[in-house]
Design an enzyme around this catalytic site. Structure first.
Site, PDB file in Angstrom:
ATOM      1  N   GLY A 177       0.810  -1.208   0.000  1.00  0.00           N
ATOM      2  CA  GLY A 177       0.000   0.000   0.000  1.00  0.00           C
ATOM      3  C   GLY A 177       0.849   1.266   0.000  1.00  0.00           C
ATOM      4  CB  THR A 178       4.001   2.154   1.745  1.00  0.00           C
ATOM      5  OG1 THR A 178       3.464   1.930   3.062  1.00  0.00           O
ATOM      6  CG2 THR A 178       4.968   3.320   1.784  1.00  0.00           C
TER       7      THR A 178
ATOM      8  CG  ASN B 219      -4.932   4.283   8.820  1.00  0.00           C
ATOM      9  OD1 ASN B 219      -5.339   5.278   8.212  1.00  0.00           O
ATOM     10  ND2 ASN B 219      -3.793   4.279   9.477  1.00  0.00           N
TER      11      ASN B 219
ATOM     12  CD  GLN C 188      -6.751  -0.364   7.460  1.00  0.00           C
ATOM     13  OE1 GLN C 188      -7.511  -1.253   7.797  1.00  0.00           O
ATOM     14  NE2 GLN C 188      -5.460  -0.378   7.762  1.00  0.00           N
TER      15      GLN C 188
ATOM     16  CB  SER D  97      -2.009  -3.064   1.250  1.00  0.00           C
ATOM     17  OG  SER D  97      -1.042  -3.827   1.935  1.00  0.00           O
TER      18      SER D  97
ATOM     19  CB  THR E 293      12.249  -9.382 -11.308  1.00  0.00           C
ATOM     20  OG1 THR E 293      13.390  -9.109 -12.116  1.00  0.00           O
ATOM     21  CG2 THR E 293      11.716 -10.780 -11.615  1.00  0.00           C
TER      22      THR E 293
ATOM     23  CB  CYS F 130       1.253   2.525   9.532  1.00  0.00           C
ATOM     24  SG  CYS F 130       0.170   1.239   8.915  1.00  0.00           S
TER      25      CYS F 130
HETATM   26  N1  PLP Z   1      -2.779   3.097   3.648  1.00  0.00           N
HETATM   27  C1  PLP Z   1      -3.503   2.761   4.724  1.00  0.00           C
HETATM   28  C2  PLP Z   1      -4.831   3.395   4.957  1.00  0.00           C
HETATM   29  C3  PLP Z   1      -3.015   1.819   5.634  1.00  0.00           C
HETATM   30  O1  PLP Z   1      -3.734   1.515   6.709  1.00  0.00           O
HETATM   31  C4  PLP Z   1      -1.741   1.238   5.396  1.00  0.00           C
HETATM   32  C5  PLP Z   1      -1.159   0.291   6.362  1.00  0.00           C
HETATM   33  O2  PLP Z   1      -1.609   0.150   7.455  1.00  0.00           O
HETATM   34  C6  PLP Z   1      -1.040   1.610   4.242  1.00  0.00           C
HETATM   35  C7  PLP Z   1      -1.590   2.551   3.400  1.00  0.00           C
HETATM   36  C8  PLP Z   1       0.296   1.042   3.925  1.00  0.00           C
HETATM   37  O3  PLP Z   1       0.196  -0.259   3.385  1.00  0.00           O
HETATM   38  P1  PLP Z   1       1.456  -1.262   3.435  1.00  0.00           P
HETATM   39  O4  PLP Z   1       1.581  -1.700   4.872  1.00  0.00           O
HETATM   40  O5  PLP Z   1       1.070  -2.384   2.521  1.00  0.00           O
HETATM   41  O6  PLP Z   1       2.638  -0.521   2.955  1.00  0.00           O
END
Ligand code: PLP
Length: 380
Positions: free
Chosen positions: A69-70, A149, A177, A197, A235, A323
């Protein structure tokens, strides 16, 4: 022990692990290789892409696999903003995940962008009027998360995206989320980009995806061999992509019934917690919220201390977003919602997946009451 921190991460589902296994062993090839070993990996990747596209209601070519997700948020925010010649202004909110907020901050620091943060109400909602007022002729991107989140508030994303489109502005939503609880049809949501994610829905950590509508220009963040149609070199994580597609399919089957049952269990849990711990106050919107999240403030306590007391009683929860774990700061989300810092520090979030039953949730409430009394007693 009951695990109520699913918003932080979830275990890999057995069916997901079984679907991945061939791509970690026999079909281990590099999908770019022109031989049979590579071709079977390429087929697995193509099937996974089709699966994620079916989940999101988009074309397979509009799915970019990422490391989570990041990365999806970084690619959406920086990639779209930097490729859009309209100007250098971004519209977002202060309750976004750090992956969005820090990406915006980087655009401001390194690329001369300015940002408007749309105000967020105490219940976590963004008002469409406030959002519309923030849009400008030089706005290159608007980004508002689908579900928060920490407090679980679900935003009126379709309405916000329509307002952005009236002005020709691309709209991104972080659906990390929301995945597993809400339908993620990008047509119905009307968004141009959407992040998901894997590890929130039963796939492993380290895989995610970004949907970007075909006509939206995107500047890649990772340069190299030109994989993912040149939008994300490296890759491909074939087994991860297969895992994401499998978890997405499992989470879509019976989604509405599961979400409705979870919402009813959540409401009963909220009432039971408020009865067991007088003074407990639910954060976020009372109804426009995720079925699997209930976060409270317990004034007169300390969230971290309540969390430890809960763990001693076999309940795993979180004092905010994992996070931001390790940071002692009060939640940036609760501060943006207008909670005073001392109250924001009393927050505890409970979040669960569809496998947690209403009975299991109900059984947690007395432990919450005991934990809060133990901490409040100490504090007093
Ligand atoms: N965005 C939201 C709303 C999240 O809650 C999170 C992780 O908790 C992320 C992005 C980041 O995702 P990832 O942990 O896969 O990098």
């Amino acid at each position: 022990m009951i695990y109520l921190d699913a918003a932080a991460t979830s275990p890999v589902r057995r069916e997901v692990l079984e679907a991945m296994w061939p791509y970690l062993t026999g079909d281990f090839g590099n999908p770019s290789s022109h031989h049979t070993v590579g071709e079977s990996a390429a087929r697995g990747l193509a099937d996974a892409r089709a699966g994620v596209a079916a989940w999101l209601g988009c074309r397979a070519s509009e799915v970019i696999f990422t490391s989570g997700g990041t990365e999806a948020d970084n690619l959406a925010v920086k990639g779209i903003a930097l490729a859009n010649p309209r100007g250098r202004h971004i519209v977002t909110t202060r309750i976004e995940h750090e992956a969005v907020l820090e990406s915006v901050d980087q655009l401001v620091r390194l690329h001369g962008f300015t940002v408007t943060f749309v105000p967020v109400r105490r219940d976590g909602l963004v008002s469409p009027d406030d959002f519309a007022a923030a849009l400008r002729p030089d706005t290159t991107l608007a980004s508002v998360m689908l579900a928060n989140n920490e407090v679980g508030t679900v935003q009126p994303v379709a309405a916000l995206a329509a307002l952005a489109h009236e002005r020709g502005i691309p709209f991104h939503t972080d659906a990390v989320q929301a995945a597993g609880w809400l339908p993620l049809d990008v047509g119905a949501l009307g968004v141009d980009a959407l992040s998901v994610s894997g590890h929130k829905i039963g796939a492993p950590k380290g895989v995610g995806a970004l949907f970007v509508r075909a006509r939206i220009p995107l500047e890649p963040l990772l340069s190299g061999g030109g994989q993912e149609r040149g939008r994300r070199s490296g890759t491909e994580n074939v087994a991860g992509a297969v895992a994401l597609a499998t978890a997405a399919r499992l989470s879509s089957d019976g989604l509405t019934a599961r979400a409705d049952a979870a919402a009813a269990a959540r409401d009963a849990f909220v009432a039971a917690v408020q009865a067991a711990a007088p003074g407990a106050s639910l954060t976020g919107h009372p109804t426009s919220r995720l079925p699997g999240t209930a976060s409270f403030v317990f004034p007169g306590t300390n969230g971290e201390a309540v969390l430890l007391e809960l763990e001693r009683r076999g309940v795993i929860s979180s004092s905010g977003s994992a996070c931001a774990a390790g940071s002692e700061d009060a939640s940036h989300v609760l501060l943006a919602l207008g909670y005073p810092e001392d109250v924001a520090r009393t927050a505890v979030r409970f979040s669960w997946g569809p496998e947690v039953s209403a009975e299991q949730l109900a059984a947690v409430a007395p432990a919450v009451g005991e934990a809060v009394r133990a901490v409040a007693g100490l504090a007093g």
